[in-house]
Design an enzyme around this catalytic site. Structure first.
Site, PDB file in Angstrom:
ATOM      1  N   ARG A  30       7.377  -9.953  -6.689  1.00 20.16           N
ATOM      2  CA  ARG A  30       6.593 -10.322  -7.877  1.00 20.16           C
ATOM      3  C   ARG A  30       7.346 -11.299  -8.769  1.00 20.16           C
ATOM      4  NH1 ARG A  30       4.902  -5.554  -5.868  1.00 20.16           N
ATOM      5  NH2 ARG A  30       2.838  -4.713  -6.399  1.00 20.16           N
ATOM      6  N   GLY A  98       3.350  -6.951   4.005  1.00 19.40           N
ATOM      7  CA  GLY A  98       2.003  -6.690   3.493  1.00 19.40           C
ATOM      8  C   GLY A  98       1.883  -7.087   2.027  1.00 19.40           C
ATOM      9  N   SER A 170      -3.956   1.629  -4.133  1.00 19.10           N
ATOM     10  CA  SER A 170      -3.113   0.590  -3.529  1.00 19.10           C
ATOM     11  C   SER A 170      -2.643  -0.383  -4.588  1.00 19.10           C
ATOM     12  CB  SER A 170      -3.885  -0.171  -2.452  1.00 19.10           C
ATOM     13  OG  SER A 170      -3.195  -1.378  -2.143  1.00 19.10           O
ATOM     14  N   ASP A 318       6.006   5.321   0.310  1.00 21.84           N
ATOM     15  CA  ASP A 318       6.916   4.691   1.280  1.00 21.84           C
ATOM     16  C   ASP A 318       7.999   5.644   1.780  1.00 21.84           C
ATOM     17  OD1 ASP A 318       5.544   2.297   1.178  1.00 21.84           O
ATOM     18  OD2 ASP A 318       6.777   1.492  -0.442  1.00 21.84           O
ATOM     19  N   LYS A 345       0.382   1.594   7.563  1.00 20.84           N
ATOM     20  CA  LYS A 345       1.579   0.920   7.039  1.00 20.84           C
ATOM     21  C   LYS A 345       2.149   0.017   8.148  1.00 20.84           C
ATOM     22  CE  LYS A 345       1.495   2.562   2.880  1.00 20.84           C
ATOM     23  NZ  LYS A 345       1.224   1.642   1.766  1.00 20.84           N
ATOM     24  N   ARG A 390      11.283   1.484   8.091  1.00 22.51           N
ATOM     25  CA  ARG A 390      11.523   2.802   7.493  1.00 22.51           C
ATOM     26  C   ARG A 390      11.563   3.909   8.547  1.00 22.51           C
ATOM     27  NH1 ARG A 390      11.444   1.048   2.299  1.00 22.51           N
ATOM     28  NH2 ARG A 390       9.600  -0.055   1.560  1.00 22.51           N
TER      29      ARG A 390
HETATM   30  C1  S3P Z   1       3.683  -2.093  -2.438  1.00 25.94           C
HETATM   31  C2  S3P Z   1       2.644  -1.209  -2.437  1.00 25.94           C
HETATM   32  C3  S3P Z   1       2.487  -0.137  -1.432  1.00 25.94           C
HETATM   33  C4  S3P Z   1       3.768   0.097  -0.646  1.00 25.94           C
HETATM   34  C5  S3P Z   1       4.414  -1.182  -0.220  1.00 25.94           C
HETATM   35  C6  S3P Z   1       4.760  -2.053  -1.424  1.00 25.94           C
HETATM   36  C7  S3P Z   1       3.751  -3.120  -3.497  1.00 25.94           C
HETATM   37  O1  S3P Z   1       1.456  -0.513  -0.528  1.00 25.94           O
HETATM   38  O2  S3P Z   1       3.513   0.895   0.475  1.00 25.94           O
HETATM   39  O3  S3P Z   1       5.604  -0.934   0.497  1.00 25.94           O
HETATM   40  O4  S3P Z   1       4.799  -3.785  -3.654  1.00 25.94           O
HETATM   41  O5  S3P Z   1       2.746  -3.281  -4.197  1.00 25.94           O
HETATM   42  P1  S3P Z   1      -0.096  -0.185  -0.787  1.00 25.94           P
HETATM   43  O6  S3P Z   1      -0.553  -0.998  -1.929  1.00 25.94           O
HETATM   44  O7  S3P Z   1      -0.778  -0.583   0.495  1.00 25.94           O
HETATM   45  O8  S3P Z   1      -0.156   1.290  -1.028  1.00 25.94           O
END
Ligand code: S3P
Length: 435
Positions: A30, A98, A170, A318, A345, A390
């Site tokens: 971010r 992701g 999420s 996580d 995940k 992980r």
């Molecule tokens: C994250 C949100 C989570 C987490 C990922 C990092 C983030 O995912 O599992 O490792 O940085 O916003 P989800 O939004 O799919 O729950």
């Protein structure tokens, strides 16, 4: 992606010392994203030098943002303002990340130019409809075959704010909508079924965006410029988690984890480990970049199985791989429910942990949204991480109590979130080596 690698893990002995784990992955992503679209120069200290976060920095470099790396863990992001990104001439590669793909989908939906987001094999299997559909409601034009990457995003100048209730908790989807909301007419509001990590909201507000939030709800007003500011990234609780569990499990351990980010939306594992009998003291150590940090002091304590409170699940989403490792070494049965998200995940984490633990002699009963894990003696054997960072680290932890060596296949992706894990684990006392 790096070449395929395996580990051999085996009991090393008690864990000792004081460790500093690398910077938080979510905050690092971010900081680069907001720095890139802010006005002015953002210095990021404690930036995670992982493949995921470097992929995000590389994407912004391709979008015309100058990013300097004067030393490891530091990035100087020369912001181009909300409307200063330039089109890239080829697909933008998010690697295994992701967070990069989903947040970028939101941010790029509001640009005037087209973009294509691609990822590795694991990321290309992960569900993207959850982010595409609400963005389409905002007026975004995104095509994705079967709801999977590649995401083809058409430039749009006509996003409109929406009031959206997330069907699943999420932080990535919430963040994507808030970033798109910066480019939308009016207000974009996101309501969550359960509060998730709030780094985007906190950082948007710190960068001067018109962003208001309370746990479970966030809103941003479009069209306001962001102004650069320094970001200090705390150590990643999710990386510290592997050491919290390893030191809890191995007799004689006494370990300190320095200045770890303890945002309550991340520390569900602390509560759950304590319910299992863990001895972890938390000494507040001020704040880092607006995030609370603490020294975590963990001493060995025998763990017992529990029913994991469903309310804790989003705050430790996580940490389930390493919780499964703790459960396998605990006395009695640990029950996990309400965690269906684990199936989408970096791998299907319920299936991957269940298969690996069974290979080591542990009884695991899977359900659609969780598992019952029967603690018991762990045998040596071979497990597959399915290329999931992980899962690999969780088995390195479990192996510290195994009766024979554990070969962990396909561990190269540990570098996505925790470069240096192997060396740090050995320095702390764990038995871990390249196979
Ligand atoms: C994250 C949100 C989570 C987490 C990922 C990092 C983030 O995912 O599992 O490792 O940085 O916003 P989800 O939004 O799919 O729950």
């Amino acid at each position: 992606m790096s070449a395929r690698r395996d580990w051999i893990a085996a009991p090393g002995g008690a864990l000792h010392g004081a460790l500093a784990v690398p910077g938080d992955k979510s905050v690092s992503h971010r900081a680069v994203m907001l720095g890139a679209i802010a006005e002015g120069t953002t210095r990021v200290d404690g930036f995670l030098e992982g493949e995921d976060t470097r992929a995000t920095a590389a994407v912004f470099a391709r979008l015309g943002v100058r990013i300097e790396a004067p030393q490891a863990g530091v990035r100087i992001v020369h912001g181009v303002g909300l409307h200063g990104l330039q089109p890239a001439d080829a697909p933008l590669d998010c690697g295994n990340a992701g967070t990069a793909m989903r947040l970028l989908a939101g941010l790029l939906a509001g640009q005037r130019f087209d973009s294509v987001l691609v990822g590795d094999a694991s990321l290309s299997r992960r569900p993207m409809r959850r982010v595409i559909e609400p963005l389409q409601q905002m007026g975004a034009r995104i095509a994705a075959e079967d709801g999977h990457a590649p995401l083809r995003i058409r430039g749009s100048q006509a996003l409109r704010g929406i009031d959206y209730r997330l069907p699943v908790a999420s932080a990535q989807v919430k963040s994507a909508l808030l970033l798109a909301g910066l480019y939308a007419d009016g207000q974009t509001r996101v309501r969550e079924p359960h509060p998730t990590r709030d780094y985007t909201e906190r950082m948007l507000a710190a960068f001067g965006a018109a962003c208001a939030y309370v746990p479970g709800e966030a809103a941003v007003q479009g069209g306001h410029a962001l102004s650069a500011r320094a970001v200090a990234v705390p150590a990643d609780f999710s990386s510290a988690a592997f050491f919290l569990v390893a030191a809890s499990l191995v007799p004689g351990s006494d370990l300190v984890l320095r200045r770890v980010g303890v945002n309550p939306r991340r520390t569900g594992l602390l509560q759950v480990l304590r319910l299992m009998g863990a001895d972890i003291a938390e000494h507040p150590a001020g704040s880092e970049g607006g995030e609370p940090v603490a020294e975590l002091h963990v001493r060995h304590a025998p763990l017992r199985g529990i029913e994991v409170p469903v309310a804790c699940v989003p705050d430790m989403i996580d940490e389930f791989p390493v919780l499964f490792a703790a459960a396998a070494c605990a006395e009695g049965v640990t029950r996990v429910r309400g965690a269906a998200e684990l199936r989408v995940k970096e791998s299907d984490r319920i299936a991957a942990m269940a298969a690996g633990l069974r290979a080591l002699g542990i009884r695991v009963e899977e359900t659609a949204d969780g598992a019952d894990i029967h603690g018991g003696p762990l045998q040596g054997g071979e497990v597959d991480s399915h290329g999931d960072h992980r899962i690999a680290m969780a088995f390195a932890v479990a192996a510290q109590l195994a009766r024979g060596p554990v070969r962990i296949a396909d561990v190269a992706n540990v570098a996505t979130s925790f470069p240096g894990f192997e060396a740090l684990a050995r320095a702390a006392g764990m038995g871990l080596a390249a196979a």
